[in-house]
Design a protein around this motif. Structure first.
Motif, PDB file in Angstrom:
ATOM      1  N   GLU A 229      12.028  21.159  -6.612  1.00 37.78           N
ATOM      2  CA  GLU A 229      11.232  20.209  -7.384  1.00 37.78           C
ATOM      3  C   GLU A 229      10.472  19.240  -6.482  1.00 37.78           C
ATOM      4  OE1 GLU A 229      13.767  18.243 -10.127  1.00 37.78           O
ATOM      5  OE2 GLU A 229      14.080  20.006 -11.395  1.00 37.78           O
ATOM      6  N   ILE A 230      10.881  19.098  -5.212  1.00 41.22           N
ATOM      7  CA  ILE A 230      10.128  18.206  -4.330  1.00 41.22           C
ATOM      8  C   ILE A 230       8.721  18.732  -4.077  1.00 41.22           C
ATOM      9  CG2 ILE A 230      12.248  17.499  -3.152  1.00 41.22           C
ATOM     10  CD1 ILE A 230      11.123  18.987  -0.687  1.00 41.22           C
ATOM     11  N   PHE A 231       8.493  20.023  -4.335  1.00 37.68           N
ATOM     12  CA  PHE A 231       7.161  20.591  -4.155  1.00 37.68           C
ATOM     13  C   PHE A 231       6.271  20.359  -5.373  1.00 37.68           C
ATOM     14  CE2 PHE A 231       9.906  23.304  -1.449  1.00 37.68           C
ATOM     15  CZ  PHE A 231       9.308  23.033  -0.223  1.00 37.68           C
ATOM     16  N   ASP A 232       6.837  19.836  -6.459  1.00 37.50           N
ATOM     17  CA  ASP A 232       6.088  19.592  -7.698  1.00 37.50           C
ATOM     18  C   ASP A 232       5.958  18.089  -7.869  1.00 37.50           C
ATOM     19  OD1 ASP A 232       6.228  22.399  -8.136  1.00 37.50           O
ATOM     20  OD2 ASP A 232       8.232  22.136  -8.983  1.00 37.50           O
ATOM     21  N   THR A 233       4.910  17.518  -7.323  1.00 35.99           N
ATOM     22  CA  THR A 233       4.786  16.066  -7.228  1.00 35.99           C
ATOM     23  C   THR A 233       4.099  15.479  -8.454  1.00 35.99           C
ATOM     24  OG1 THR A 233       2.678  16.257  -6.051  1.00 35.99           O
ATOM     25  CG2 THR A 233       4.685  16.217  -4.718  1.00 35.99           C
ATOM     26  N   ALA A 234       4.221  14.168  -8.609  1.00 31.18           N
ATOM     27  CA  ALA A 234       3.638  13.456  -9.742  1.00 31.18           C
ATOM     28  C   ALA A 234       2.139  13.265  -9.540  1.00 31.18           C
ATOM     29  CB  ALA A 234       4.316  12.096  -9.901  1.00 31.18           C
ATOM     30  N   PRO A 235       1.391  13.089 -10.628  1.00 28.88           N
ATOM     31  CA  PRO A 235      -0.049  12.814 -10.499  1.00 28.88           C
ATOM     32  C   PRO A 235      -0.306  11.540  -9.704  1.00 28.88           C
ATOM     33  CG  PRO A 235       0.514  13.402 -12.761  1.00 28.88           C
ATOM     34  CD  PRO A 235       1.818  13.219 -12.033  1.00 28.88           C
ATOM     35  N   LEU A 236      -1.411  11.539  -8.978  1.00 29.54           N
ATOM     36  CA  LEU A 236      -1.793  10.365  -8.201  1.00 29.54           C
ATOM     37  C   LEU A 236      -2.566   9.390  -9.084  1.00 29.54           C
ATOM     38  CD1 LEU A 236      -2.958  12.165  -4.948  1.00 29.54           C
ATOM     39  CD2 LEU A 236      -0.871  10.830  -5.250  1.00 29.54           C
ATOM     40  N   PRO A 237      -2.467   8.079  -8.815  1.00 30.49           N
ATOM     41  CA  PRO A 237      -3.160   7.097  -9.648  1.00 30.49           C
ATOM     42  C   PRO A 237      -4.673   7.111  -9.428  1.00 30.49           C
ATOM     43  CG  PRO A 237      -2.100   6.013  -7.797  1.00 30.49           C
ATOM     44  CD  PRO A 237      -1.649   7.441  -7.760  1.00 30.49           C
ATOM     45  N   ARG A 238      -5.394   6.745 -10.469  1.00 27.30           N
ATOM     46  CA  ARG A 238      -6.854   6.626 -10.356  1.00 27.30           C
ATOM     47  C   ARG A 238      -7.195   5.418  -9.488  1.00 27.30           C
ATOM     48  NH1 ARG A 238      -8.989   6.335 -16.283  1.00 27.30           N
ATOM     49  NH2 ARG A 238     -10.975   6.162 -15.182  1.00 27.30           N
ATOM     50  N   PRO A 239      -8.349   5.452  -8.817  1.00 28.35           N
ATOM     51  CA  PRO A 239      -8.726   4.335  -7.946  1.00 28.35           C
ATOM     52  C   PRO A 239      -8.953   3.042  -8.718  1.00 28.35           C
ATOM     53  CG  PRO A 239     -10.050   6.300  -7.485  1.00 28.35           C
ATOM     54  CD  PRO A 239      -9.315   6.559  -8.756  1.00 28.35           C
ATOM     55  N   ILE A 240      -8.606   1.919  -8.088  1.00 29.66           N
ATOM     56  CA  ILE A 240      -8.918   0.588  -8.609  1.00 29.66           C
ATOM     57  C   ILE A 240      -9.963  -0.025  -7.694  1.00 29.66           C
ATOM     58  CG2 ILE A 240      -7.997  -1.723  -9.088  1.00 29.66           C
ATOM     59  CD1 ILE A 240      -5.264  -0.407  -9.499  1.00 29.66           C
ATOM     60  N   ARG A 241     -11.057  -0.528  -8.253  1.00 24.71           N
ATOM     61  CA  ARG A 241     -12.146  -1.022  -7.424  1.00 24.71           C
ATOM     62  C   ARG A 241     -12.469  -2.471  -7.756  1.00 24.71           C
ATOM     63  NH1 ARG A 241     -13.557   3.421  -4.981  1.00 24.71           N
ATOM     64  NH2 ARG A 241     -14.003   5.369  -6.056  1.00 24.71           N
ATOM     65  N   ALA A 242     -12.670  -3.262  -6.686  1.00 24.28           N
ATOM     66  CA  ALA A 242     -13.213  -4.608  -6.852  1.00 24.28           C
ATOM     67  C   ALA A 242     -14.731  -4.524  -6.904  1.00 24.28           C
ATOM     68  CB  ALA A 242     -12.774  -5.499  -5.694  1.00 24.28           C
ATOM     69  N   VAL A 243     -15.341  -5.411  -7.667  1.00 22.96           N
ATOM     70  CA  VAL A 243     -16.782  -5.352  -7.860  1.00 22.96           C
ATOM     71  C   VAL A 243     -17.531  -5.692  -6.578  1.00 22.96           C
ATOM     72  CG1 VAL A 243     -18.717  -6.374  -9.112  1.00 22.96           C
ATOM     73  CG2 VAL A 243     -16.578  -5.873 -10.309  1.00 22.96           C
ATOM     74  N   ASN A 244     -17.046  -6.681  -5.822  1.00 20.65           N
ATOM     75  CA  ASN A 244     -17.819  -7.180  -4.690  1.00 20.65           C
ATOM     76  C   ASN A 244     -17.196  -6.890  -3.330  1.00 20.65           C
ATOM     77  OD1 ASN A 244     -19.851  -8.472  -6.319  1.00 20.65           O
ATOM     78  ND2 ASN A 244     -18.285  -9.989  -6.853  1.00 20.65           N
ATOM     79  N   TRP A 245     -16.037  -6.229  -3.307  1.00 19.29           N
ATOM     80  CA  TRP A 245     -15.366  -5.979  -2.035  1.00 19.29           C
ATOM     81  C   TRP A 245     -16.010  -4.786  -1.319  1.00 19.29           C
ATOM     82  CZ3 TRP A 245     -12.077  -9.138   0.264  1.00 19.29           C
ATOM     83  CH2 TRP A 245     -11.362  -8.676   1.378  1.00 19.29           C
ATOM     84  N   THR A 246     -16.096  -4.887   0.002  1.00 21.76           N
ATOM     85  CA  THR A 246     -16.664  -3.799   0.776  1.00 21.76           C
ATOM     86  C   THR A 246     -15.770  -2.564   0.686  1.00 21.76           C
ATOM     87  OG1 THR A 246     -17.642  -5.367   2.326  1.00 21.76           O
ATOM     88  CG2 THR A 246     -17.444  -3.088   3.070  1.00 21.76           C
ATOM     89  N   LEU A 247     -16.365  -1.422   0.430  1.00 18.96           N
ATOM     90  CA  LEU A 247     -15.596  -0.199   0.306  1.00 18.96           C
ATOM     91  C   LEU A 247     -14.919   0.153   1.625  1.00 18.96           C
ATOM     92  CD1 LEU A 247     -17.971   2.076  -1.789  1.00 18.96           C
ATOM     93  CD2 LEU A 247     -15.902   0.918  -2.555  1.00 18.96           C
ATOM     94  N   GLU A 248     -13.736   0.757   1.523  1.00 16.17           N
ATOM     95  CA  GLU A 248     -12.983   1.116   2.728  1.00 16.17           C
ATOM     96  C   GLU A 248     -13.778   2.068   3.615  1.00 16.17           C
ATOM     97  OE1 GLU A 248      -9.501   1.118   5.214  1.00 16.17           O
ATOM     98  OE2 GLU A 248     -10.271  -0.179   3.635  1.00 16.17           O
TER      99      GLU A 248
ATOM    100  N   GLN B 194       3.822   3.799  -1.355  1.00 20.25           N
ATOM    101  CA  GLN B 194       3.356   4.582  -2.490  1.00 20.25           C
ATOM    102  C   GLN B 194       1.841   4.827  -2.385  1.00 20.25           C
ATOM    103  OE1 GLN B 194       5.567   5.944  -4.633  1.00 20.25           O
ATOM    104  NE2 GLN B 194       6.988   5.027  -3.171  1.00 20.25           N
ATOM    105  N   PRO B 195       1.341   5.911  -2.989  1.00 23.44           N
ATOM    106  CA  PRO B 195      -0.088   6.208  -2.872  1.00 23.44           C
ATOM    107  C   PRO B 195      -0.944   5.142  -3.538  1.00 23.44           C
ATOM    108  CG  PRO B 195       0.969   7.646  -4.488  1.00 23.44           C
ATOM    109  CD  PRO B 195       2.070   6.922  -3.785  1.00 23.44           C
ATOM    110  N   VAL B 196      -2.016   4.766  -2.865  1.00 29.78           N
ATOM    111  CA  VAL B 196      -2.934   3.764  -3.405  1.00 29.78           C
ATOM    112  C   VAL B 196      -3.744   4.348  -4.554  1.00 29.78           C
ATOM    113  CG1 VAL B 196      -4.971   2.362  -2.883  1.00 29.78           C
ATOM    114  CG2 VAL B 196      -3.057   2.438  -1.268  1.00 29.78           C
ATOM    115  N   SER B 197      -4.224   5.569  -4.362  1.00 26.98           N
ATOM    116  CA  SER B 197      -5.069   6.183  -5.387  1.00 26.98           C
ATOM    117  C   SER B 197      -5.164   7.677  -5.135  1.00 26.98           C
ATOM    118  CB  SER B 197      -6.475   5.567  -5.358  1.00 26.98           C
ATOM    119  OG  SER B 197      -7.201   6.022  -4.224  1.00 26.98           O
ATOM    120  N   ALA B 198      -5.934   8.345  -5.983  1.00 30.30           N
ATOM    121  CA  ALA B 198      -6.154   9.786  -5.867  1.00 30.30           C
ATOM    122  C   ALA B 198      -7.321  10.113  -4.941  1.00 30.30           C
ATOM    123  CB  ALA B 198      -6.410  10.382  -7.251  1.00 30.30           C
ATOM    124  N   GLU B 199      -7.766   9.145  -4.163  1.00 27.23           N
ATOM    125  CA  GLU B 199      -8.869   9.384  -3.231  1.00 27.23           C
ATOM    126  C   GLU B 199      -8.352  10.120  -1.999  1.00 27.23           C
ATOM    127  OE1 GLU B 199     -12.012   5.805  -3.576  1.00 27.23           O
ATOM    128  OE2 GLU B 199      -9.974   5.172  -3.076  1.00 27.23           O
TER     129      GLU B 199
END
Length: 517
Positions: free
Chosen positions: A32-51, A419-424
């Motif tokens: 079951e360790i090979f069957d992982t959970a879905p990754l979270p959708r990205p959260i974005r700030a309106v004015n923050w510089t993209l990574e 933990q994963p930040v997002s699905a990016e």
């Protein structure tokens, strides 16, 4: 097997423990360790510089389905060193896609299959640069196997863990002949049996199914193949503990040998971690089997060389999880006391780079001796966001700087809790330094002789020489093999006190150094 621990080589880096990722689990072993959970959708700030504008990484996709591609031995990205592109396979929320990364940007996207992807693997046919994807798609309560756009009729209800490789020259060697053979492996999770099929590497026509000699296996099987040799590795549960086993074949038209356990009796450890990287083949056609073991709160990444009856500790760190071994172009020199590829036991051998993630940091150690010894670990992403899961290409010569190899890493970023930040899914390139060539020179009768004693080569028609200050000109260059050159000048009296440098570069190698006359 002979064992070379880290204490016999160098002291390890001190890295904080990291145990949140599923691969760090050492009890309650389950597929079951090979069957992982879905990754979270990205959260974005309106004015923050993209990574991507901060560290220059390239986002492949923002809709990676889950973390399945960071567990197991499946390959996520491959480097075409001749055409200078990298191909990535991604399981997204609506299907499986293949991307091409070149010159710091995504240049191509190809749809492989629509629907729910479970597992994916990518291989490269080096002769013409074609990326080949095999994947497993879910269909109701069953799964189906695809090789590129063709469905393979297996007759199994729960096919999983696809792996495909082409029998072709290893990294750093040209592949000019059309390959004839590929090997496809997979598993039926409903009965635990594993299978393989020979594939016509030019047409991708698949042969009959045959069973691999592994019972009670855990996860899938990965394959290394070169010339007439083929090595298959799988982990088997023995009394509740994972043990890596191998089977070999010297004639792919016949059966594989019986599976035998890798001899790790000289290593002190408690258990193996689930296999997280495939077998790699170095410049001298030697197999390297990556095995991660834990004990006394430490994780050790082992480089197991079955043909040499040798186990080498590549990286030692608390809480290590994901790992890889990858060959890089390094032309070895034969030195007495060592086989070809080992150099002098430290330098002048084949190249192998080990990577392990710990605490979200990527630790790397590059062996210049074909895996016989590994130097101290270095941290790749010490100024970047930490990493939840990663995959890496084999190393290659980017040509931007001498005495360095490059590696492309695909990764999902993590937060402070691991933990994963997002699905990016991001991809970035790291340049890793190699030792500078060791030179010896003499200047007699107006002739400058330069000899490389270690860690470099001169290549005919691909080497440039410069004089600083340029008070004289080179009038004649005589090469004596690939490690000695004689330079003559129009006015040799101007040479004393000058610095003579060289740079030699081709698609596989890039060396440079200088001497003070």
């Amino acid at each position: 097997m002979q064992y070379r621990p880290r204490s016999a080589q160098v002291q390890p880096a001190n890295v904080a423990p990291f145990t949140t990722f599923s691969l760090a689990r050492t009890s309650g072993i389950s597929e079951e360790i090979f069957d992982t959970a879905p990754l979270p959708r990205p959260i974005r700030a309106v004015n923050w510089t993209l990574e991507s504008n901060v560290h220059g990484g390239v986002r492949v996709t923002e809709s990676l389905r889950d973390a399945n591609q960071f567990v197991g031995t499946q390959v996520m990205l491959v480097r075409d060193e001749v055409r200078r592109v990298t191909h990535v396979v991604a399981i997204e929320t609506d299907g499986v896609y293949q991307y091409t990364f070149a010159n710091g940007a995504i240049t191509h996207r190809r749809e492989i299959a629509l629907g729910t992807g479970i597992r994916a693997h990518i291989a490269l046919r080096k002769q013409d640069g074609r990326p080949i994807v095999c994947c497993v798609m879910k269909s109701g309560d069953t799964t189906r196997l695809l090789l590129d756009d063709r469905e393979i009729n297996t007759g199994h209800q729960q096919v999983d863990f696809p792996f495909f490789t082409v029998v072709q020259p290893p990294i750093g060697l040209p592949a000019v002949a059309v390959p004839t053979t590929g090997i496809l492996t997979y598993k039926d999770r409903s009965n635990g049996r594993m299978y393989y099929r020979l594939v016509d590497a030019s047409t991708l026509i698949v042969g009959d199914e045959k069973e691999l000699p592994f019972t009670n296996s855990f996860g899938g099987a990965d394959v290394g193949a070169t010339g007439g040799k083929c090595l298959v590795r799988a982990q088997i549960l023995v009394d509740g503990v994972l043990r890596s086993h191998i089977a070999t074949s010297t004639d792919l038209s016949g059966p594989f040998s019986a599976a035998i356990p890798l001899d790790l009796s000289a290593v002190s450890y408690e258990t193996e971690l689930p296999a997280n990287a495939p077998i790699t083949v170095d410049h001298t056609h030697q197999f390297h089997v990556p095995v991660a073991v834990t004990g006394d709160g430490q994780t050790t990444l082992l480089d197991v060389l079955p043909d040499d009856d040798l186990v080498v500790a590549a990286i030692l760190t608390p809480g290590g999880t994901g790992h890889s071994l990858a060959a890089f172009p390094s032309k070895p020199k034969m030195i007495n006391g060592f086989r070809e590829g080992f150099g002098d036991g430290v330098l002048d051998g084949s190249g192998v780079i080990a990577t392990m993630s710990a605490g979200g940091r990527l630790l790397v150690s590059n062996s210049q001796s074909g895996g016989y010894s590994y130097p101290s670990e270095a941290t790749l992403n010490h100024e970047m966001q930490t990493v939840f899961g990663f995959r890496a290409t084999e190393c290659y010569t980017r040509g931007a700087v001498a005495n360095a190899v490059s590696m492309d890493y695909a990764f999902v970023e993590s937060d402070d809790a691991g933990q994963p930040v997002s699905a990016e899914l991001w991809i970035d390139t790291w340049d890793m330094p190699l030792p500078e060539p060791v030179l010896h020179h003499t200047f007699e009768n107006g002739v400058l002789k330069i000899a490389i004693t270690k860690s470099g080569w001169f290549f005919h028609g691909q080497t440039v020489y410069e004089i600083e200050p340029a008070n004289t000109f080179i009038t004649k260059v005589t090469m004596n093999g690939l490690r000695e050159v004689e330079l003559e000048f129009d006015d040799p009296t101007q040479l004393p006190g000058s610095t003579v440098s060289f740079e030699t570069r081709n698609v596989f190698y890039h060396y440079g150094a200088k001497v003070k006359v």
